[in-house]
Design a protein around this motif. Sequence first.
Motif, short mmCIF file in Angstrom:
data_model
loop_
_atom_site.label_atom_id
_atom_site.label_comp_id
_atom_site.label_asym_id
_atom_site.label_seq_id
_atom_site.Cartn_x
_atom_site.Cartn_y
_atom_site.Cartn_z
N LYS A 34 0.83 -1.21 0.00
CA LYS A 34 0.00 0.00 0.00
C LYS A 34 0.87 1.25 0.00
N ASP A 88 -6.68 2.65 1.33
CA ASP A 88 -7.64 1.82 0.61
C ASP A 88 -7.60 0.39 1.13
N MET A 89 -8.68 -0.32 0.84
CA MET A 89 -8.75 -1.71 1.25
C MET A 89 -7.81 -2.55 0.38
N ILE A 142 -6.18 -5.98 -1.46
CA ILE A 142 -6.81 -6.89 -2.41
C ILE A 142 -7.44 -8.12 -1.72
N ARG A 182 -10.67 -7.10 0.00
CA ARG A 182 -11.68 -6.80 -1.00
C ARG A 182 -12.31 -8.10 -1.50
N ARG A 183 -11.46 -9.09 -1.73
CA ARG A 183 -11.99 -10.37 -2.23
C ARG A 183 -12.89 -11.04 -1.21
N MET A 188 -14.61 -9.56 1.17
CA MET A 188 -15.85 -8.80 1.29
C MET A 188 -16.75 -9.08 0.08
N GLU A 189 -16.16 -9.12 -1.10
CA GLU A 189 -16.97 -9.38 -2.29
C GLU A 189 -17.58 -10.78 -2.23
N SER A 215 -21.18 -5.01 -1.56
CA SER A 215 -20.76 -4.24 -2.73
C SER A 215 -19.66 -3.28 -2.29
N MET A 216 -18.60 -3.25 -3.07
CA MET A 216 -17.43 -2.47 -2.69
C MET A 216 -17.38 -1.18 -3.48
N SER A 231 -12.64 1.51 -6.46
CA SER A 231 -11.42 2.30 -6.31
C SER A 231 -10.36 1.60 -7.13
N ASP A 243 -4.68 -11.57 -6.80
CA ASP A 243 -6.02 -11.32 -7.31
C ASP A 243 -6.34 -12.33 -8.42
#
Length: 620
Positions: A481, A542-543, A545, A548-549, A551-552, A557-558, A561, A603
Amino acid sequence: MSKETLGFQTEVKQLLHLMVHSLYSDREIFLRELISNASDACDKLRFEALENDDLYEGQTDLGITLSADKDGRQLIISDSGIGMNRDDVIQNLGTIAKSGTADFLSNLSGDQRKDSQLIGQFGVGFYSGFMVADEMIVETRKAGEAQAIRWTSTGDGQFTVEEIDKADRGTRLILKLKEDAAEFADDFRLRSLVTKYSDHIPVPVRMFKADDEGNATTELENVNEAKALWTLAKSDISKEDYQAFYKHIASDWEDAATWAHNKVEGKLDYTSLLYVPKRAPFDLWNREAPKGLKLYVQRVFIMDKAEEFLPLYLRFIRGVVDTNDLSLNVSREILQNDPQVQSMKAALTKRALDTLEKMASKDSDAYQAFYEQFGEVLKEGPAEDFANKEKIAGLLRFASTLDNDAKQSQSLDAYIERAGDEQDSIYVVVADSHANALGSPYLEFFRKQGKEVLLLSDRIDEWLVSHLAEYKGKKLVDIAKGDVDVEKLGSKDDADKLKAAAEDAKDLLARMQAVLSDDVESVRVSGRLVDSPSCLVVNENDMGIQMRRIMEASGQSMPASKPILEINPEHALIKGLDAEADEDRFDKVTRVLLDQARLAAGDTLEDAASYVRRVNELLV
Ligand SMILES: Nc1ncnc2c1ncn2[C@@H]1O[C@H](COP(=O)(O)OP(=O)(O)OP(=O)(O)O)[C@@H](O)[C@H]1O
């Protein structure tokens, strides 16, 4: 009503089959399990009788009697506890599987040795009787009810239930011992097992006295201490006593790793005995699984799994809390809102964490073994328990570039000590596997500079990092990050070179940016790459990777960004790209670089087919 034959519930049937056919060692623990059940039944009656004295039926003595007939190969365990009615018997001893039975069965490997260990962890309970008995007969009458019931089974698929007469309340369990289990009808053997396993359960276990010739008389005597262990002074309790009591309350075959026994008087008034198990129960990750401490109020048993006394991230702790601060008719609702309970929870949490700290400092091997079982649960701590964040963080262990080993064995304190005072950050990389963390392009510059980075690859790690901004004044920095401070980590010279490279690459960056404008926020020259051509980074706040995965995947819903693509201008691929005049090839290579950076970041590709097509076209 006449005799009825019923089938065991499918999972119970499977469990029984294992019990009868796979368990040959440690069979003696059946006695501990059955005495535990009898003792629980006495506890339950004592509790219910607080509201309704009549349940005693004029007989307030609570206890357990063992009587054995060696020649007849029979053992009888009677208790004057709560007993069971017809519905109880059918449910408890046959048709309802304990929660987690299915989980447990799905964990079986078919390897008898391994599986019998699993059965041990499962907490074998009533059915363990079938390890030593060809047939079990339960005669029981529920306190306050008239009709008694007999349950019989030989441990195959079925059991029978019928009505009988039984004058005394409670349960009488008759075990018709297997030929090779006659030892369990031996007076001396039984006495030694009771002392070994059940000395400090809170009810008396009695046996018939023997006369001078060794024949049983009709006079009963106590064979166990029958003093609740936690009420004794620490100095009067041996290690063996503590371990035996642990096995009684936790239904564990193995010893506990460690424990803490404390009496607290003053503003709060309670005694606690907390154990750290050696092995995780198979349902540790089942959020619905009951957890918590055995609660007693003024020595009276109240409930088995009171979860209000410890936070969720310490759900593996087993034990007892006995308090004078609550009333005997306390309910779960009251527990949830009681300020005294809140204070006890805070104190017990601290006590449990202290116990773990002590274990870590005194015996690092034992702590490592503990951590391998429970480390991931502990990692929930910083997010759940703000007040103890730093204390919990000190207990965490991580893999590290120090040795690149997958074993999580480095503490934050050890990291800080190695890093020295000048380094104001703790560097971490988060990936979805240890191999991906180890091969991460983000590490390249750090490795070159000899800076240690912690390698995080548990599912929960990014969640942990997002809740643990710093430890002992050092910032936790996810190296995927934000910007890397090349000057601070490397030298002024490195920083100057980077600046110059960025200047030189201006045109290339603009060309790439034009191709990728839908996918990335920007393209820039990287300070972190040494060997790889490109990598993806996100802004500091930011969140990541991984998160994010997760959460998705859970359907959230993300916010859109875009990440930043960083390139390494020293890399041959990038140099070639800069010289590429064919716009179509330039486009393809640029997109391949982006997709590779995505893959390296752990990812997945949304359009993997296009990636493969592009690579193939370029290869041709
Ligand atoms: N002696 C007894 N008196 C009254 N009820 C009993 C007795 N023995 C067993 N039971 C009932 O049967 C149930 C099932 O017993 P079992 O030993 O299989 O599981 P458990 O005691 O609930 O769990 P664990 O053995 O893991 O502590 C008990 O929860 C209890 O309700």
